[in-house]
Design an enzyme around this catalytic site. Structure first.
Site, short mmCIF file in Angstrom:
data_model
loop_
_atom_site.label_atom_id
_atom_site.label_comp_id
_atom_site.label_asym_id
_atom_site.label_seq_id
_atom_site.Cartn_x
_atom_site.Cartn_y
_atom_site.Cartn_z
N GLU A 90 0.85 -1.19 0.00
CA GLU A 90 0.00 0.00 0.00
C GLU A 90 0.89 1.24 0.00
OE1 GLU A 90 -3.14 0.25 2.96
OE2 GLU A 90 -3.34 2.39 2.62
N ARG A 105 -7.40 3.03 13.01
CA ARG A 105 -8.33 1.93 12.76
C ARG A 105 -8.42 0.99 13.97
NH1 ARG A 105 -11.54 -0.24 8.68
NH2 ARG A 105 -11.03 1.42 7.23
N GLU A 151 -11.07 -7.43 3.86
CA GLU A 151 -10.44 -7.55 5.17
C GLU A 151 -11.28 -8.24 6.25
OE1 GLU A 151 -9.64 -3.30 4.85
OE2 GLU A 151 -7.67 -3.68 5.69
#
Ligand code: MOS
Length: 738
Positions: free
Chosen positions: A210, A288, A691
């Site tokens: 990423e 997160r 995910e």
């Protein structure tokens, strides 16, 4: 990368990396190496034409080390050679002297020394202090979860060549083509318009590409741009494992309080994230973790604090789940702790505290379209959990050296990038005059099947066969300013943008045919299996003739689509808002057998009811779910990233780092599609699936732990993942293990 034909004269780029985890570079001698045959040049930080900086969120990471090194494996020099062997030989001739500085590998130690990568964050709801004073039961403890190597089949890498107007083209194994483009532009000191990044597909990413693909892209690009020759920079597996970051390990404290009825009244947690030597994506991952710290439970009083700690390890980074799994492991540990202490089944507490519509998440979003209890109850009934528990009890009474264990793992995962800005996408559609279609989006295909979904979007919108559509590579010149393929959001964001583009062309074609056939303004046009229908009657037109005639009449057959997720927002000053487009729900039942002589175990079954919404591609979604579960089991059970105190990676190859193979896959892996209406913010109401399933793997940890306790009820086993066979053996026989 190796599917791309290379040009003649390609240079090979090898990284010389730091052999020490922390220190000052006092001497660096590469004169002899540079003079060797077939060595073209050796680049140091002094040769970087623009900024020697690759930090995405925080500018704290040089491309090449300057005066200090901060982790073992940090790139110091680039050896540019005519061939690989020459580069390897030159590498051995480089002499580096480093005055060592103290090495920190533990996040709590870093925290004590005030070494943080970014400001700490706190989410609060209600009043925990007051709530704890009214609690009947309070439990406190620590939970630790380890790192995880992404182990994409294809290592990191990039291939670049110079193009006209002082520009450069890069083929990159990246989830974020725009991130590579931005980084290369910065390192070269040129505009982004001079940097083209092209991505045909990846041999896996899992979060590891990423952000961390950017360094390799910048290295290849810098060499190609400065030497005006094609250049390839691809680390070998052991170099990749040594130099790149992994899932962030966490060490956390929890405190959980209950009323007499076992309702969770208050929860406090402090997360110490091991960020490594640079921020990379760790601050976003930390966020997160906060968002997922209460998993599927409604808790009225919550206080969660999180620290991103700077250690001398390679910068840790995204890995499927992106901090969510680390947060969930802690609350599951806290509930498990309470259940053991109170001698009740954990699932009693889990079910009693499951959230429902109208409840509020600690970050202010209100729970809607909740499927938590629905999935849970469906698992209990469909898989006869009551009977399974009895069977396991019987088995454990009758067997001494084999013990079985069971666990239930609910998951609630928020869909959207937590950074609201990133929730946007664009797509480009060309309908050619022969009726074939070319589609470009910002989505990167890395094995997750997003191209299949993009193909479905275009085919479905136009009413034509898949064989008429070509998915182009992901390219920054065709689709600009893309968000990385990440956060489970790729199909939603790019699918919606693609739908917008296709609809624009379709509307022009429909307007054209109405004029052509002198049909009414409000006539209903439709295309089914390439036949054009007017008011539900087949016309003389098919897709191809419609396109051809529209082209003759100069209708625009191309369109650029744009999508920005509506509704979402988040205010970081108050830590409240509505950050997620929607949530994905599910529950997993996990059953295991532990061999109590050897400490080894088998995952007998993982049985799941998962909220796919209205799945647009059951094969792709099932594949994502199965893969995620196995990867989650790997993280929780066998994958053990080990650094020594000097910051040296000991689990540095596949001989010392064990990932799940086919034998580690559960004997029974049953996944039920909970068919719901989905969510209108999901593409075709088909919910994001990348995910969320990974976190079902957390269930394996607790099932194995339960089996260990069935053998040895007084085992001092804590909450320390992964629960490797070695740790199981120690926990089974704590007194003899010394
Ligand atoms: Mo993914 S862990 O959001 O790259």
């Amino acid at each position: 990368m190796d599917d791309i034909p290379v040009m003649e004269g390609m240079l090979y780029v090898k990284v010389f990396d730091s052999p020490v985890a922390h220190g000052k570079i006092v001497n660096l001698d590469f004169v002899a190496a540079e003079q060797m045959e077939n060595i073209v040049k050796i680049f140091s930080y002094k040769d970087v034409p623009g900024e020697n900086q690759i930090g995405g969120i925080i500018p704290d990471e040089p491309l090449l080390a300057d005066h200090e090194v901060h982790f073992r494996g940090q790139p110091v020099l680039l050896i540019v050679a005519e061939n690989e062997d020459a580069a390897e030989e030159a590498c051995k001739r480089i002499k580096i002297e480093i005055d060592p500085l103290p090495v920190i590998t533990d996040p709590r130690e870093a925290f004590i020394q005030g070494k943080l990568l970014s400001p700490s964050r706190k989410f609060e709801m209600g009043d925990t202090k007051n709530a704890f004073s009214n609690c009947v039961h309070i439990f406190e403890g620590q939970a630790v979860s380890g790192g995880q190597e992404q182990l994409y089949l294809e290592t990191q890498g990039a291939y670049a060549y110079p193009t006209e107007h002082d520009s450069v083209k890069i083929f990159s194994s990246t989830q974020g083509p725009t991130q590579v483009q931005r980084t290369v532009a910065r390192v070269l000191g040129v505009g982004m318009n001079k940097v083209e990044v092209d991505v045909p597909r990846l041999g896996g990413g899992f979060g590891g590409k990423e952000d961390q693909a950017s360094a390799w892209g910048a290295m290849a690009a810098m060499v190609a741009w400065k030497l005006k020759r094609p250049a390839k920079c691809i680390p070998h597996r052991m170099e990749d494992m040594r130099m790149t970051g992994k899932r962030n390990p966490y060490s956390s404290d929890y405190k959980i309080g209950f009323d007499a009825d076992l309702k969770i009244m208050a929860y406090e947690a402090v997360f110490y994230q091991n960020g490594g030597a640079a921020a990379d994506l760790s601050p976003a991952i930390l966020e997160r973790t906060l968002f997922h710290a209460t998993n599927s439970y409604h808790i009225p009083h919550v206080m969660i604090t999180a620290h991103s700690c700077k250690t001398n390890l390679p910068p840790n980074t995204a890995f499927r789940g992106f901090g969510g799994p680390q947060g969930m492991f802690v609350i599951e540990s806290a509930i498990d702790h309470a259940a053991k202490a109170l001698q009740v089944h954990k699932d009693t507490i889990q079910r009693k505290n499951m959230m429902d519509n109208g409840d509020e998440f600690p970050y202010g979003q209100i729970v809607t379209e909740c499927q938590s209890k629905h999935c849970w109850d469906e698992v209990m009934e469909r898989y006869e959990v009551g009977a399974a528990k009895k069977e396991i009890e019987n088995f454990n009474q009758q067997n001494h050296f084999y013990k079985k264990g069971l666990s239930l793992m609910p998951v609630c995962f928020g869909i959207s990038f937590t950074n609201t800005m990133m929730n946007q996408a664009r797509a480009l559609v060309h309908v050619y005059s022969d009726g074939t279609v070319a589609v470009s989006t910002g989505a990167v295909e890395m094995g997750q099947g997003v191209n299949s979904k993009m193909l479905q979007v275009a085919a479905n919108c136009f009413g034509i066969s898949h064989s008429k559509i070509k998915l182009e590579t992901t390219n920054t010149t065709r689709v600009a300013n893309t968000s990385p393929s990440a956060a489970s959001s790729t199909a939603d964001l790019n699918g919606k943008a693609l739908l917008d583009a296709c609809n624009q062309v379709k509307e022009r074609l429909f307007a054209f045919i109405k004029t052509q056939l002198a049909a009414n303004e409000d006539a209903v046009v439709d295309i089914k299996e390439e036949v054009v229908f007017i008011n539900n009657e087949a016309s003389a037109f098919n897709w191809k003739s419609l396109v051809q005639q529209a082209f003759m009449k100069r209708v625009n057959l191309s369109a650029k689509g744009h999508y920005a997720t509506p509704v979402i927002n988040f205010d970081k000053t108050t830590e409240k808002g509505h950050p997620f487009a929607y949530h994905v729900y599910g529950t997993a039942l996990t059953m295991v057998t532990v061999d109590c002589i050897r400490g080894t175990y088998d995952i007998d079954a993982v049985k799941v009811v998962h909220d796919f919404g209205s799945s647009m591609n059951r094969a792709v979604d099932l594949g994502q779910c199965e893969g995620g579960i196995v990867q989650g089991i790997g993280w929780m059970t066998m994958e053990e990233v080990i650094y020594n105190d000097e910051g040296k990676l000991l689990s540095n190859a596949l001989s010392t780092y064990k990932i799940p193979d086919i034998y580690a896959v559960p004997q029974i892996l049953d996944i039920q599609f909970l068919n719901t209406d989905g969510n209108e913010l999901a593409i075709f109401r088909s919910k994001a699936v990348g995910e969320p399933p990974l976190m079902y793997g957390i269930g394996a940890y607790f099932a194995i732990r339960n089996a260990v306790l069935a053998f040895n009820p007084s085992s001092p086993i804590g909450y320390d993942a992964p629960i490797t066979p070695e740790k199981v053996l120690m926990a089974l026989y704590p007194h003899t293990s010394k």
